[in-house]
Design an enzyme around this catalytic site. Structure first.
Site, PDB file in Angstrom:
ATOM      1  N   HIS A  18       0.843  -1.203   0.000  1.00  0.00           N
ATOM      2  CA  HIS A  18       0.000   0.000   0.000  1.00  0.00           C
ATOM      3  C   HIS A  18       0.877   1.250   0.000  1.00  0.00           C
ATOM      4  O   HIS A  18       0.668   2.175  -0.806  1.00  0.00           O
ATOM      5  CB  HIS A  18      -0.907  -0.030   1.234  1.00  0.00           C
ATOM      6  CG  HIS A  18      -1.726   1.205   1.432  1.00  0.00           C
ATOM      7  ND1 HIS A  18      -3.051   1.307   1.058  1.00  0.00           N
ATOM      8  CD2 HIS A  18      -1.402   2.417   1.975  1.00  0.00           C
ATOM      9  CE1 HIS A  18      -3.511   2.516   1.354  1.00  0.00           C
ATOM     10  NE2 HIS A  18      -2.526   3.207   1.913  1.00  0.00           N
ATOM     11  N   GLU A  19       1.865   1.291   0.885  1.00  0.00           N
ATOM     12  CA  GLU A  19       2.742   2.471   0.965  1.00  0.00           C
ATOM     13  C   GLU A  19       3.628   2.586  -0.273  1.00  0.00           C
ATOM     14  O   GLU A  19       3.908   3.696  -0.748  1.00  0.00           O
ATOM     15  CB  GLU A  19       3.600   2.400   2.233  1.00  0.00           C
ATOM     16  CG  GLU A  19       2.810   2.491   3.522  1.00  0.00           C
ATOM     17  CD  GLU A  19       1.938   3.729   3.576  1.00  0.00           C
ATOM     18  OE1 GLU A  19       2.387   4.799   3.122  1.00  0.00           O
ATOM     19  OE2 GLU A  19       0.797   3.636   4.065  1.00  0.00           O
ATOM     20  N   HIS A  78       1.692   4.258  -2.953  1.00  0.00           N
ATOM     21  CA  HIS A  78       1.677   5.707  -2.766  1.00  0.00           C
ATOM     22  C   HIS A  78       2.919   6.347  -3.382  1.00  0.00           C
ATOM     23  O   HIS A  78       2.848   7.402  -4.020  1.00  0.00           O
ATOM     24  CB  HIS A  78       1.617   6.049  -1.276  1.00  0.00           C
ATOM     25  CG  HIS A  78       0.240   6.061  -0.703  1.00  0.00           C
ATOM     26  ND1 HIS A  78      -0.818   6.698  -1.317  1.00  0.00           N
ATOM     27  CD2 HIS A  78      -0.263   5.534   0.456  1.00  0.00           C
ATOM     28  CE1 HIS A  78      -1.906   6.559  -0.569  1.00  0.00           C
ATOM     29  NE2 HIS A  78      -1.599   5.853   0.494  1.00  0.00           N
ATOM     30  N   GLU A 105      -6.397   6.853  -1.091  1.00  0.00           N
ATOM     31  CA  GLU A 105      -6.349   5.638  -0.275  1.00  0.00           C
ATOM     32  C   GLU A 105      -6.980   4.466  -1.023  1.00  0.00           C
ATOM     33  O   GLU A 105      -6.486   3.338  -0.953  1.00  0.00           O
ATOM     34  CB  GLU A 105      -7.038   5.873   1.064  1.00  0.00           C
ATOM     35  CG  GLU A 105      -6.309   6.857   1.966  1.00  0.00           C
ATOM     36  CD  GLU A 105      -4.846   6.513   2.153  1.00  0.00           C
ATOM     37  OE1 GLU A 105      -4.513   5.335   2.417  1.00  0.00           O
ATOM     38  OE2 GLU A 105      -4.006   7.430   2.009  1.00  0.00           O
TER      39      GLU A 105
END
Length: 327
Positions: free
Chosen positions: A170-171, A174, A249
């Site tokens: 997830h990070e 980003h 998100e």
């Protein structure tokens, strides 16, 4: 998760919109400069020679001030960004208490992130650890040399390897999508508005001089218009930050599933993180970068992240995820 257009189309359109929003923050800076100029003119009572006192005169005088104050405001923003570019990592680490995660201390964490970076074809960001029982993680940096992913000791203790892999993915998404750079720019620029508004209030521009200014023709309306413009610039800067955070998100969740092929792991991680992610030492700007930001104001209007239950629902509906038994 994004059935209408697909992940990459959404990422591209989201990036165009985000860059436009950041550009809009510079425009708001000019609006802020005009509002401040109007307040200063009205409270100081100074008008050009021969001008007839009244609201139009104050508006014209403030517009004249904007010819030099506008470029100065943009220049100040650029200087602010330059300083932030070189100091933000150290400032965030100092405030939150982050430290480098050595391979000896966290070998599994390094191994998981290395595997994800190889699969994505990205250089490996630095790894940091925060000694905090909260369950959270965030990414920082403005370029490939600065990117870092930070996790809490609470998260490391609570998540299984496949769940931690999903959070790291997830990070990493980003970072790949330029979310980190865009969000940090937005947070830094938006901080100018809070600083300027607070400075104007502390300087008594709006509190102690309204009564005196009301005795001059047009001064009180000019002050009120200036104050409204300052409030408008600050308000739109906050809305911009929230708009940047919420949609990203969902995109990062989708990217994590695409990378790991394991939506169930991300769902399990989000369920564990839900309600347990508040970093005690982290300011609001850092919490906006986290996997989850549980801090919400009145009716959740200033929430920077969508509710975790909405994100889990999207993973179930569009990514084939399944809720754990009993969840």
């Amino acid at each position: 998760m994004l059935p209408a257009y697909g992940l990459y189309t959404h990422i591209r359109s989201n990036e165009v919109r985000s860059r436009g929003l950041v550009l809009g923050l510079f425009v708001l800076n000019v609006v802020l400069a005009y509002g401040l100029a109007l307040v200063v003119r009205a409270t100081g009572g100074a008008l050009p020679a021969g001008a007839v006192p009244g609201l139009p005169a104050y508006l014209r005088a403030a517009w004249h001030d904007l010819l030099w104050a506008g470029p100065l405001a943009v220049a100040a923003t650029l200087v602010w960004l330059f300083v932030a570019f070189h100091t933000h990592q150290a400032l965030i680490a100092g405030v939150v208490g982050a430290r480098p995660a050595t391979r000896l201390e966290a070998p599994d964490l390094h191994r998981l992130l290395e595997t994800l970076c190889i699969a994505r074809g990205l250089p490996m960001p630095a790894l940091q650890i925060v000694d905090d029982p909260a369950l959270n993680a965030y990414a920082t940096g403005l370029n490939a040399q600065q990117y870092a992913i930070t996790v809490t000791t609470g998260l490391m203790a609570a998540l299984e390897p496949r769940e931690m892999r999903a959070v790291l993915a997830h990070e990493l998404t980003h970072i790949r999508n330029d979310d980190v750079r865009t969000m940090m720019l937005a947070v830094v620029i938006a901080g100018i508005f809070a600083f300027a508004a607070d400075g104007a209030w502390r300087a008594d521009l709006l509190r102690d001089r309204i009564q005196d200014g009301s005795r001059r023709a047009g001064a009180l309306p000019a002050m009120l218009i200036g104050a409204a413009l300052i409030a408008l610039a600050w308000g739109f800067s906050q809305v911009t930050r929230f708009a940047l955070s919420r949609t990203r998100e969902y995109v990062a969740d989708a990217g994590a599933v695409e990378l790991t092929k394991d939506p169930d792991a991300l769902i399990a991680a989000l369920l564990k993180i839900s309600g347990r992610g508040d970093l005690a030492r982290a300011p609001a700007g850092v919490m906006e970068l986290c996997v989850d930001n549980p801090r919400r104001g009145f009716l959740g209007l200033d929430a920077t992240h969508p509710p975790i239950e909405h994100r889990i629902d999207a993973l179930v509906r569009y990514a084939g995820g399944r809720l754990p038994w009993g969840a």
